[in-house]
Design an enzyme around this catalytic site. Structure first.
Site, PDB file in Angstrom:
ATOM      1  N   SER A 158      -1.623   5.295   7.205  1.00  0.00           N
ATOM      2  CA  SER A 158      -0.995   4.203   7.971  1.00  0.00           C
ATOM      3  C   SER A 158       0.109   3.542   7.169  1.00  0.00           C
ATOM      4  CB  SER A 158      -1.994   3.118   8.333  1.00  0.00           C
ATOM      5  OG  SER A 158      -3.138   3.655   8.854  1.00  0.00           O
ATOM      6  N   ARG A 212      -9.495  -4.127  14.191  1.00  0.00           N
ATOM      7  CA  ARG A 212      -9.534  -4.909  12.943  1.00  0.00           C
ATOM      8  C   ARG A 212      -8.600  -6.102  13.103  1.00  0.00           C
ATOM      9  NH1 ARG A 212      -8.222   0.531   9.597  1.00  0.00           N
ATOM     10  NH2 ARG A 212     -10.285   1.459   9.748  1.00  0.00           N
ATOM     11  N   ARG A 220      -9.634  -2.648   0.803  1.00  0.00           N
ATOM     12  CA  ARG A 220      -9.033  -2.906   2.123  1.00  0.00           C
ATOM     13  C   ARG A 220      -9.907  -3.848   2.939  1.00  0.00           C
ATOM     14  NH1 ARG A 220      -7.673   2.156   5.987  1.00  0.00           N
ATOM     15  NH2 ARG A 220      -9.861   1.839   6.594  1.00  0.00           N
ATOM     16  N   ARG A 237     -17.199   7.415   5.819  1.00  0.00           N
ATOM     17  CA  ARG A 237     -15.809   7.795   5.542  1.00  0.00           C
ATOM     18  C   ARG A 237     -15.710   8.591   4.245  1.00  0.00           C
ATOM     19  NH1 ARG A 237     -12.130   4.485   8.830  1.00  0.00           N
ATOM     20  NH2 ARG A 237     -13.571   3.845  10.443  1.00  0.00           N
TER      21      ARG A 237
HETATM   22  N1  LIG Z   1      -8.968  13.548  16.092  1.00  0.00           N
HETATM   23  C1  LIG Z   1      -8.438  12.331  16.103  1.00  0.00           C
HETATM   24  N2  LIG Z   1      -8.559  11.543  15.023  1.00  0.00           N
HETATM   25  C2  LIG Z   1      -7.978  10.317  15.071  1.00  0.00           C
HETATM   26  C3  LIG Z   1      -7.255   9.854  16.191  1.00  0.00           C
HETATM   27  N3  LIG Z   1      -6.800   8.606  15.909  1.00  0.00           N
HETATM   28  C4  LIG Z   1      -7.207   8.312  14.670  1.00  0.00           C
HETATM   29  N4  LIG Z   1      -7.922   9.338  14.149  1.00  0.00           N
HETATM   30  C5  LIG Z   1      -8.530   9.461  12.819  1.00  0.00           C
HETATM   31  O1  LIG Z   1      -9.735   8.718  12.778  1.00  0.00           O
HETATM   32  C6  LIG Z   1      -9.999   8.346  11.446  1.00  0.00           C
HETATM   33  C7  LIG Z   1     -10.391   6.890  11.384  1.00  0.00           C
HETATM   34  O2  LIG Z   1      -9.318   6.089  11.779  1.00  0.00           O
HETATM   35  P1  LIG Z   1      -9.409   4.494  11.649  1.00  0.00           P
HETATM   36  O3  LIG Z   1     -10.684   4.026  12.247  1.00  0.00           O
HETATM   37  O4  LIG Z   1      -8.145   3.909  12.160  1.00  0.00           O
HETATM   38  O5  LIG Z   1      -9.594   4.264  10.083  1.00  0.00           O
HETATM   39  P2  LIG Z   1      -8.625   4.457   8.820  1.00  0.00           P
HETATM   40  O6  LIG Z   1      -8.033   5.841   8.889  1.00  0.00           O
HETATM   41  O7  LIG Z   1      -9.540   4.264   7.682  1.00  0.00           O
HETATM   42  O8  LIG Z   1      -7.567   3.396   8.905  1.00  0.00           O
HETATM   43  C8  LIG Z   1      -8.735   8.674  10.640  1.00  0.00           C
HETATM   44  O9  LIG Z   1      -8.963   9.891   9.945  1.00  0.00           O
HETATM   45  C9  LIG Z   1      -7.682   8.871  11.707  1.00  0.00           C
HETATM   46  O10 LIG Z   1      -6.693   9.801  11.293  1.00  0.00           O
HETATM   47  C10 LIG Z   1      -7.150  10.727  17.315  1.00  0.00           C
HETATM   48  O11 LIG Z   1      -6.545  10.426  18.333  1.00  0.00           O
HETATM   49  N5  LIG Z   1      -7.749  11.931  17.210  1.00  0.00           N
HETATM   50  N1  LIG Z   2      -0.180   4.518  -3.430  1.00  0.00           N
HETATM   51  C1  LIG Z   2      -1.037   3.503  -3.257  1.00  0.00           C
HETATM   52  N2  LIG Z   2      -1.466   2.779  -4.298  1.00  0.00           N
HETATM   53  C2  LIG Z   2      -2.353   1.770  -4.133  1.00  0.00           C
HETATM   54  N3  LIG Z   2      -2.855   1.366  -2.947  1.00  0.00           N
HETATM   55  C3  LIG Z   2      -2.466   2.058  -1.854  1.00  0.00           C
HETATM   56  C4  LIG Z   2      -1.536   3.151  -1.951  1.00  0.00           C
HETATM   57  N4  LIG Z   2      -1.332   3.628  -0.695  1.00  0.00           N
HETATM   58  C5  LIG Z   2      -2.090   2.875   0.135  1.00  0.00           C
HETATM   59  N5  LIG Z   2      -2.762   1.931  -0.556  1.00  0.00           N
HETATM   60  C6  LIG Z   2      -3.730   0.934  -0.014  1.00  0.00           C
HETATM   61  O1  LIG Z   2      -4.933   1.660   0.236  1.00  0.00           O
HETATM   62  C7  LIG Z   2      -5.561   1.198   1.429  1.00  0.00           C
HETATM   63  C8  LIG Z   2      -5.731   2.382   2.392  1.00  0.00           C
HETATM   64  O2  LIG Z   2      -4.443   2.737   2.912  1.00  0.00           O
HETATM   65  P1  LIG Z   2      -4.244   3.007   4.462  1.00  0.00           P
HETATM   66  O3  LIG Z   2      -2.778   3.197   4.702  1.00  0.00           O
HETATM   67  O4  LIG Z   2      -4.945   1.978   5.271  1.00  0.00           O
HETATM   68  O5  LIG Z   2      -5.022   4.416   4.601  1.00  0.00           O
HETATM   69  P2  LIG Z   2      -5.381   5.312   5.853  1.00  0.00           P
HETATM   70  O6  LIG Z   2      -4.462   4.937   6.976  1.00  0.00           O
HETATM   71  O7  LIG Z   2      -5.170   6.720   5.395  1.00  0.00           O
HETATM   72  O8  LIG Z   2      -6.828   5.040   6.146  1.00  0.00           O
HETATM   73  C9  LIG Z   2      -4.692   0.086   2.001  1.00  0.00           C
HETATM   74  O9  LIG Z   2      -5.259  -1.154   1.627  1.00  0.00           O
HETATM   75  C10 LIG Z   2      -3.330   0.321   1.335  1.00  0.00           C
HETATM   76  O10 LIG Z   2      -2.631  -0.887   1.167  1.00  0.00           O
END
Ligand SMILES: Nc1nc2c(ncn2[C@@H]2O[C@H](COP(=O)(O)OP(=O)(O)O)[C@@H](O)[C@H]2O)c(=O)[nH]1
Ligand SMILES: Nc1ncnc2c1ncn2[C@@H]1O[C@H](COP(=O)(O)OP(=O)(O)O)[C@@H](O)[C@H]1O
Length: 198
Positions: free
Chosen positions: A18, A44, A137, A148
């Protein structure tokens, strides 16, 4: 529809997907568009319905899947997630590069479609750093965090399969990871920018 190739970003929860994609969409306004997925998880703080996700009930999601509205869907950490046909169509109709943030099950399912995206895996430097980032986070309960982390171990292993991804980016230093992401996408970015000059 002939348009720019979509981009699939995947990788463990907490790897930085993200963070990287938000930066990309901001720097290249009018080039990228985000595919807004559906999910049954709770929003969230700060997340907006219709922007980050379409937050729906299991019942609504099941009905949408049954009526063929989804390209792919998966169960992740106790919740349902899915990409609707409309989510991708809405972005492609604007001639933007559609970015999908999906899990590994989604990647495997998208591979069976004719979407033909660029596949990019974002990885954390180690499980320890991933866990620290996820804890810092402060979005997960202990139970959701553990789910996760289990999924992350599997994701890290699968991401090493040869040929599965066009690029695997280790997100250690954020600036470096962002540069690598831009390099992986530069051909498509330039194509879209050039098409705007006509
Ligand atoms: N297959 C699938 N995975 C998704 C989709 N949207 C989000 N995800 C995945 O679901 C997982 C959890 O997402 P989220 O709850 O937003 O948590 P975060 O990735 O920790 O920020 C992540 O691996 C996302 O890439 C979707 O539309 N399809
Ligand atoms: N290169 C980095 N170094 C330190 N912290 C990071 C880095 N990239 C992301 N983060 C932090 O790590 C956490 C997870 O990142 P996020 O973008 O939410 O991951 P994802 O979308 O893959 O779940 C967030 O709090 C973000 O600010």
């Amino acid at each position: 529809m002939v348009g720019p190739r979509p981009v699939v970003l995947t990788g463990p929860s907490g790897a930085g997907k993200s963070t990287l994609l938000k930066r990309l969409i901001k720097e290249f306004e009018g080039v990228f568009g985000f595919s807004v997925s559906h999910t049954t998880r709770n929003p969230r703080p700060g997340e907006e319905n219709g922007k980050d996700y379409h937050f729906v009930t299991r019942d609504v999601m099941q009905k949408g899947i049954s009526s063929g509205e989804f390209i792919e869907n998966a169960e992740f950490s106790g919740n349902m997630y899915g990409t609707s046909k409309a989510a991708v169509h809405d972005v492609q109709a604007k001639n933007l590069i559609c970015i999908l943030d999906i899990d590994m099950q989604g990647v495997k399912n998208i591979k069976r479609t004719d979407l033909n995206p660029i596949y990019i895996s974002i990885q954390a430097p180690s499980m320890e750093i991933l866990e620290k980032r996820l804890r810092d986070r402060k979005t997960e309960t202990e139970e959701s965090l553990q789910k996760r982390l289990s999924a992350a171990r599997i994701d890290m292993e699968i991401s090493q399969e040869p040929g599965l991804f066009d690029a695997v980016i280790i997100n250690d230093d954020l600036e470096e990871a962002y540069s690598k992401l831009k390099s992986a996408l530069i051909v498509e970015i330039v194509k879209v920018q050039d098409s705007r000059k006509d």
